[in-house]
Design an enzyme around this catalytic site. Structure first.
Site, PDB file in Angstrom:
ATOM      1  N   ASP A   1      19.827 -26.570  23.852  1.00 41.77           N
ATOM      2  CA  ASP A   1      20.778 -26.783  23.129  1.00 41.77           C
ATOM      3  C   ASP A   1      21.827 -25.682  23.527  1.00 41.77           C
ATOM      4  O   ASP A   1      21.611 -24.649  24.273  1.00 41.77           O
ATOM      5  CB  ASP A   1      20.715 -26.273  21.595  1.00 41.77           C
ATOM      6  CG  ASP A   1      21.567 -27.116  20.629  1.00 41.77           C
ATOM      7  OD1 ASP A   1      22.566 -27.428  21.050  1.00 41.77           O
ATOM      8  OD2 ASP A   1      21.012 -27.120  19.538  1.00 41.77           O
TER       9      ASP A   1
ATOM     10  N   ASP B   1      25.177 -34.841  16.283  1.00 42.05           N
ATOM     11  CA  ASP B   1      24.504 -34.457  15.203  1.00 42.05           C
ATOM     12  C   ASP B   1      24.737 -35.401  13.959  1.00 42.05           C
ATOM     13  O   ASP B   1      24.049 -35.287  12.873  1.00 42.05           O
ATOM     14  CB  ASP B   1      24.993 -32.985  14.618  1.00 42.05           C
ATOM     15  CG  ASP B   1      24.319 -31.924  15.549  1.00 42.05           C
ATOM     16  OD1 ASP B   1      23.392 -32.218  16.315  1.00 42.05           O
ATOM     17  OD2 ASP B   1      24.982 -30.707  15.488  1.00 42.05           O
TER      18      ASP B   1
END
Ligand code: GLA
Length: 658
Positions: free
Chosen positions: A426, A487
């Site tokens: 990430d 997300d």
């Protein structure tokens, strides 16, 4: 195939031709980019626009190469040194007429894709300043009108497709964030305003770079169109030291004679490999930072029962990480939450028949961490400037080799020690307070760490993520197996995100989870089958709190995971056709899968969905109902829409009979 004919080069793929030619004064020009031409036809072409426009002379367009020599002189005057031709690779070696600068224009044909990049070598003894060093400039033949297709977006709403008439002006697509960006993605498609999904000419290019970038498209009054693109954003400068060499990332181009769908097919073939991606369970939405071994194991048991093949512990497993305020940088198991380390959980996950996965964010550091306290000099920043915190975190200066070495060491240790099969990498904040010399080496070191890690652990799968789809590009996809697309896991909103993502990137690389209803981000309530039919269109994952799913939901989910595995080769290896915004078709060998998802009855989507590319004379058996349909009838009359309610969906599996 590449043919060299004096001062002309003809690069030909099955459906495209590209012609480079040298002017009398050695300036390289693109004489043609479009359908294939014979050598005879190519000799007949008008001169065309410059391959890599420089400054100087009567040039007033967008320079792809902007440089300053130590004496203040700018621009370049070309001198041809020679060609290197090796199968599908061509290098045109040029130099400045006066200054000791060598410039290589590199071409490589890979299937239907033409890869291009540029190299510079400073043979002199004074530095050269680069203000702009693009990978390539592109120029299709002139047309009366031009239309731009690209994606734009934001966190939670990446990859929204835009298709707009192009003004007679310069249009800039760019990311200044140090990653390829949620706001825009480094590719574009251009057509003369007439192309559709299946018909018409489309010219498209994509940049293999995961940091800041810029593409400038210039439509001229007379119908001409050129665009130039490369790494770095406006205002960045680099120094090419004496003896120094610079190499730009690949900026690849595709010509499609058969519409936007045809462009996507060619990009997918180029960016895809044959491997089937596993069904991943990820615990982030279920447990957030509040994780414990017992609760992760309970989730793992349910995930395994549903058919998950990898179990990923997301954020929250490492030292001090009980919120986003602390811990980044300290990549060892939190002794409070995991007193016995991660081994027991990793072993238990494997005993359940799944691979063990971990989330990491190697480029970031919280000020509240051991790493920040012991290695403050590794933190990216500039003297006399505030250290901007985003999500309470700073970045490590990845342009420094010792920082990259440290990160590689930590990751290598984690993968080896816990037998990690899947790493989610990430990057949750943009680059700020970075000097000119940071932006490009930073990304090169991210690439180097990924490349070396994967070389050391050949079975390791990596998912690229930057707060969702903030760093998805051909450069990242060359060294990761999939991208965490967004997300936002609301299935209805995902349709638009996936529609845009799939214009360039293959389905197998599109991470997509089925999560809870009501959805955690939007509170939307949708049936389980609808959520599956959206996520099955990519690399299916599970991300819900399975401990709260009813027996009935678990049973239905297990059936849908099994169904997905059965069609997975068609989804991951097949040709993708978009049948409108809400329906997708995958075709592989004798099989066809169509997913129709109807998010809302407020949308006018009641016409039958017509598949593409079937053989009119062949018969197709519906593998669920057993009914046999003629190809010609399916092509003409289509498949019925799902029931006229919100969030309804169908999955149709057809097999060609012969
Ligand atoms: C980012 C990712 C999420 C999750 C969180 C964890 O936002 O996009 O999927 O991993 O970080 O902090």
């Amino acid at each position: 195939m590449i043919v060299s004919a004096g001062r002309l080069w003809l690069l030909t793929t099955a459906s495209s031709g590209y012609v480079v030619r040298l002017d009398a004064d050695d300036t390289p020009r693109c004489a043609h980019w479009g359908p294939p031409l014979t050598l005879d036809q190519a000799r007949d072409l008008p001169p065309g626009a410059e391959e890599l426009p420089v400054e100087g002379g009567e040039r007033f367009g967008v320079p792809a190469l902007q440089l300053r020599y130590a004496d203040g002189v700018r621009g370049a005057e070309w001198r041809f040194l020679g060609e290197e031709l090796d199968g599908e690779r061509l290098v045109l070696r040029l130099a400045d007429r006066h200054y000791p600068l060598e410039i290589g224009l590199h071409y490589r044909l890979r299937g239907e894709v033409l890869e291009r990049h540029t190299t510079l070598v400073n043979h002199g003894d004074t530095p050269i300043t680069l203000l702009r060093c693009d990978s390539a400039a592109w120029s299709p033949p002139g047309r009366e009108a031009w239309r731009l297709t690209h994606v734009s977006g934001e966190w939670g709403g990446e990859f929204r497709l835009r298709r707009t008439p192009l003004p007679v002006a310069e249009t800039v697509l760019t990311s200044r964030r140090g990653h390829s960006g949620h706001e825009v993605n480094p590719w574009l498609m251009l057509d003369a305003g007439e192309a559709t999904e299946a018909h018409g000419e489309v010219w498209s290019t994509a940049l293999a770079w995961s940091g800041s970038w810029r593409m400038t498209v210039r439509r001229e009054h007379g119908g001409g169109l050129t665009w130039s693109g490369g790494h770095g954003h406006d205002g960045l400068t680099w120094r090419l030291e004496p003896g120094g060499r610079a190499e730009t990332p690949v900026f690849a181009g595709v010509y499609s004679p058969d519409g936007f769908g045809g462009a996507s097919h060619r990009w997918h073939d180029y960016l895809r490999d044959d491997r089937l991606r596993p069904v991943v369970y990820n615990s982030w939405e279920a447990t957030g930072f509040a994780i414990s071994p017992g609760q992760q194991l309970a989730l793992a048991e349910r995930a395994a029962a549903l058919g998950a093949e990898v179990f990923v512990v997301d954020d929250g497993w490492f030292a001090g990480r009980s919120s986003d305020r602390a811990g980044l940088g300290d990549w060892h198991a939190d002794p409070g939450r995991f007193p016995d380390g991660l081994e027991p959980l990793a072993d238990a996950v494997r005993a359940l028949g799944m691979g063990f996965g971990l989330w990491v964010e190697p480029e970031s550091v919280n000020p509240d961490s051991e790493l920040a306290r012991t290695r403050p000099e590794w933190i990216l920043g500039q003297p006399h400037r505030r250290a901007t915190q985003v999500r309470n975190q700073l970045l490590l200066d990845f342009s420094r080799d010792e920082v990259a070495e440290w990160a590689l060491g930590r990751l290598d240790h984690l993968v080896g020690r816990y037998g990690v099969a899947f790493l989610k990498w990430d990057m949750n904040r943009p680059v700020t307070e970075a000097g000119d010399d940071v932006w490009i080496p930073y990304i090169r070191n991210v690439y180097a760490v990924l490349d070396r890690l994967r070389a050391a652990h050949p079975g390791l799968l990596v998912e690229g993520c930057a707060s969702g789809g903030g760093r998805a590009d051909p450069g990242m996809l060359a060294r990761t197996d999939q991208i965490w697309t967004s997300d936002n896991t609301d299935a209805a909103q995902r349709l638009a995100i996936q529609h845009g993502y799939g214009h360039l990137y293959p389905a197998a690389t599109m991470g997509a989870w089925v999560t809870d209803s009501p959805n955690a981000q939007t509170a939307r309530i949708t049936p389980l089958a609808f959520r599956f039919h959206v996520a099955m269109a990519g690399a299916l994952g599970l991300g819900g709190d399975l401990l709260r799913w009813s027996e009935q939901e678990l049973a239905e989910a297990a059936g849908l995971v099994a169904r997905y595995k059965e069609i997975r080769p068609v989804i991951h290896r097949g040709r993708l056709d978009r049948l409108g915004e809400h329906a997708v078709q995958y075709s592989h060998e004798d099989r066809v899968v169509v997913l129709i998802r109807r998010p809302s009855t407020l949308l006018p989507a009641t016409a039958p969905v017509r598949p593409r590319g079937l053989e009119p004379g062949a018969a197709y058996r519906d593998e669920d109902t057993g009914a046999v349909h003629h190809g010609a009838v399916l092509l003409s009359h289509g498949l019925p829409q799902p029931l006229p309610f919100d969030a309804t969906s169908t999955l149709t599996r057809l097999r060609r009979l012969r």
